[in-house]
Motif scaffolding. Structure first.
Motif: not given
Length: 77
Positions: A49-77
């Motif tokens: 529903q929101t960019k914040t919720k999308a990032l929360a989903m990514i964090e759940k599957n690819y946690p930052s504590c395991d070294g995952f870093v978000v480079d960019h987030v783009k809304r796909h229209d």
């Protein structure tokens, strides 16, 4: 569009890499758990529903504590 599409959600393209894998690849080594491809940005699509919720989903599957870093987030229209 499918009759089952949830119009309240948007699709976000999230690019992320793994900083630990990137360090290993620079030293000509492989990470014990993650494939070398994680040294490069990998793009995933997330429906949320929101960019914040999308990032929360990514964090759940690819946690930052395991070294995952978000480079960019783009809304796909």
């Amino acid at each position: 569009m499918s009759a089952f599409t949830d119009h309240r959600k948007r699709v976000y393209q999230v690019g992320l890499h793994n900083k630990f894998v990137r360090e290993c690849v620079k030293e000509n080594r492989s990470h014990a758990l993650y494939d070398d491809r994680w040294a490069d940005v990998q793009t995933h699509e997330v429906a949320a529903q929101t960019k914040t919720k999308a990032l929360a989903m990514i964090e759940k599957n690819y946690p930052s504590c395991d070294g995952f870093v978000v480079d960019h987030v783009k809304r796909h229209d």
